[in-house]
Design a protein around this motif. Structure first.
Motif, PDB file in Angstrom:
ATOM      1  N   SER A 175       6.152  14.254   9.171  1.00 14.73           N
ATOM      2  CA  SER A 175       6.316  13.361   9.930  1.00 14.73           C
ATOM      3  C   SER A 175       5.751  13.173  11.359  1.00 14.73           C
ATOM      4  O   SER A 175       5.404  12.256  11.967  1.00 14.73           O
ATOM      5  CB  SER A 175       8.292  12.764  10.083  1.00 14.73           C
ATOM      6  N   GLY A 216       7.127  10.921   0.443  1.00 16.50           N
ATOM      7  CA  GLY A 216       6.679  10.853   1.744  1.00 16.50           C
ATOM      8  C   GLY A 216       5.155  11.841   1.918  1.00 16.50           C
ATOM      9  O   GLY A 216       4.508  11.371   2.579  1.00 16.50           O
ATOM     10  N   VAL A 218       2.400  10.250   0.089  1.00 14.60           N
ATOM     11  CA  VAL A 218       1.781   9.242   0.795  1.00 14.60           C
ATOM     12  C   VAL A 218       1.141   9.805   2.053  1.00 14.60           C
ATOM     13  O   VAL A 218      -0.177   9.280   2.375  1.00 14.60           O
ATOM     14  CB  VAL A 218       2.761   8.165   1.333  1.00 14.60           C
ATOM     15  N   ALA A 219       1.614  10.804   2.737  1.00 12.41           N
ATOM     16  CA  ALA A 219       0.709  11.478   3.783  1.00 12.41           C
ATOM     17  C   ALA A 219      -0.541  12.045   3.437  1.00 12.41           C
ATOM     18  O   ALA A 219      -1.495  11.862   3.809  1.00 12.41           O
ATOM     19  CB  ALA A 219       1.580  12.438   4.484  1.00 12.41           C
ATOM     20  N   VAL A 273       2.296   1.472   6.474  1.00 13.29           N
ATOM     21  CA  VAL A 273       2.489   2.401   5.471  1.00 13.29           C
ATOM     22  C   VAL A 273       3.131   3.747   6.222  1.00 13.29           C
ATOM     23  O   VAL A 273       4.086   4.553   5.903  1.00 13.29           O
ATOM     24  CB  VAL A 273       1.321   2.650   4.635  1.00 13.29           C
ATOM     25  N   THR A 295       6.565   5.507   6.064  1.00 10.46           N
ATOM     26  CA  THR A 295       6.692   6.774   5.591  1.00 10.46           C
ATOM     27  C   THR A 295       7.253   7.806   6.429  1.00 10.46           C
ATOM     28  O   THR A 295       8.196   8.630   6.019  1.00 10.46           O
ATOM     29  CB  THR A 295       5.291   7.357   5.317  1.00 10.46           C
TER      30      THR A 295
END
Length: 357
Positions: free
Chosen positions: A95, A225, A228-229, A259, A263
């Protein structure tokens, strides 16, 4: 024919550094997990650990311990805690990578700008009012909503003229942390003794009491997550060149932005929902990995996930063993490391930008 000297390209150097860093992180992570499982108030030998793990997959060995307590300590207490810590560390670090990329700012972090506090506030609301709208997903769902509101607020408030201002970013984070702190205090006032203890847990951050049922909820969120990253990483490399350039190169900037923000909220929700607020992991790890392997986002996401897992595993080991018969808040330990690092980064950023006045 004359001999031609082939010099290593920068890409080859970066690939070699990434490989070495990844191998080093995996080895360090394995060693830390072994030490963590075998250390504590109830000590175990590495051979007993191997025997217990083999018994867990149905293989009897000479190393299997005779005491049933060993199995309970490993499978019921320590392994769920370690696995949850690895997931939380990976979520916070990834993140941090995404936030720094989408904000275009090295000071962006879920804890610094208030996203973790927003997620914790949502979780505290569901606990205080005893909500069960989504069953076992209620607390994570409210944490996700709180984190989503916080990250969108930070993004739109701190953006100006197509860029993120450092001062505005920090002030926005201070404001959101203050609002969330007031909300947590209000819920503490309204709640019962049980809910107050849980809210204090959110504020300090801890992996104590981790259960396999918690991991069943957290693992899918973190996996989604991180995947997607990895998918958006090439787009983030182009996004770093500037929004206008990224658009000319075919990047749907608006979609990428949404997005990434969703995420980030998903990853922060996964971390906060069962571990509370653990600060600075998303700030320290991406910077260290970036200094070692470079700014390319695809390897950076992978290395940061491993580095974040390692940081939380080490911090949790210290939390369990530093003080006999006590379990220190893990958020306190990461803040002791991340606070000085943040100050150093703040001073360096200010010097590079020539001041903020």
């Amino acid at each position: 024919m004359t001999g031609e000297v082939v010099t290593p390209t920068p890409t080859r150097h970066r690939g070699l550094r990434f490989t070495l860093v990844t191998v080093g992180l995996v080895v360090a992570l394995a060693i830390t997990c072994i030490v963590s499982i075998t250390s504590g108030q109830y000590d175990l030998s590495p051979t007993s650990l191997v025997g217990v793990l083999l018994r867990g997959i149905g293989i009897d060995s000479a190393w299997a311990p005779t005491a049933s307590t060993d199995y309970g300590v490993i499978f019921t207490l320590r392994m769920p805690r370690i696995v949850l810590g690895l997931l939380v560390g990976a979520a916070l670090a990834v993140s941090g990578v995404l936030m720094q990329a989408i904000f275009g700012n090295p000071l962006a972090d879920a804890g610094v700008v208030g996203v973790s506090s927003g997620a914790a506030l949502g979780a505290a609301a569901s606990i205080t009012f005893g909500l069960a709208t989504f069953g076992m997903w209620t607390t994570p769902a409210f944490a996700f909503l709180g984190g989503l509101v916080a990250v969108f607020s930070v993004y739109f408030i701190s953006r100006s003229g197509g860029r993120t201002e450092v001062v505005t970013l920090l002030l926005t984070g201070i404001a959101i942390n203050a609002i969330a702190g007031a909300g947590m205090a209000f819920f503490t006032f309204l709640g019962t003794t049980s809910t107050r203890e849980q809210i204090v847990f959110w504020q300090l951050g801890s992996l104590n009491g981790a259960l396999w049922s918690n991991i069943q909820l957290v693992a899918p969120l973190v996996l989604i997550g991180v995947v997607v990253a990895l998918i958006v990483a090439p787009g983030l490399d182009l996004f770093a060149l500037g929004e206008r350039t990224a658009r000319h190169l075919g990047v749907n900037v608006e979609l990428l932005r949404v997005v990434v923000i969703v995420t980030v909220a998903l990853l922060v929700c996964a971390a906060v929902a069962f571990a509370g607020i653990i600060g600075f992991a998303g700030l320290v790890v991406p910077h260290l990995m970036r200094m070692m392997i470079g700014p390319a986002h695809l390897p950076l996401v992978v290395a940061s996930a491993l580095g974040g897992a390692l940081l939380i595993a080490v911090a949790d080991l210290v939390a369990r063993t530093a003080v006999p018969l006590a379990d220190l808040p893990i958020g306190m330990i990461t803040s002791l490391v991340g606070g000085p690092f943040f100050l150093w980064l703040l001073v360096r950023t200010r010097r590079r930008s020539g001041g903020w006045a």
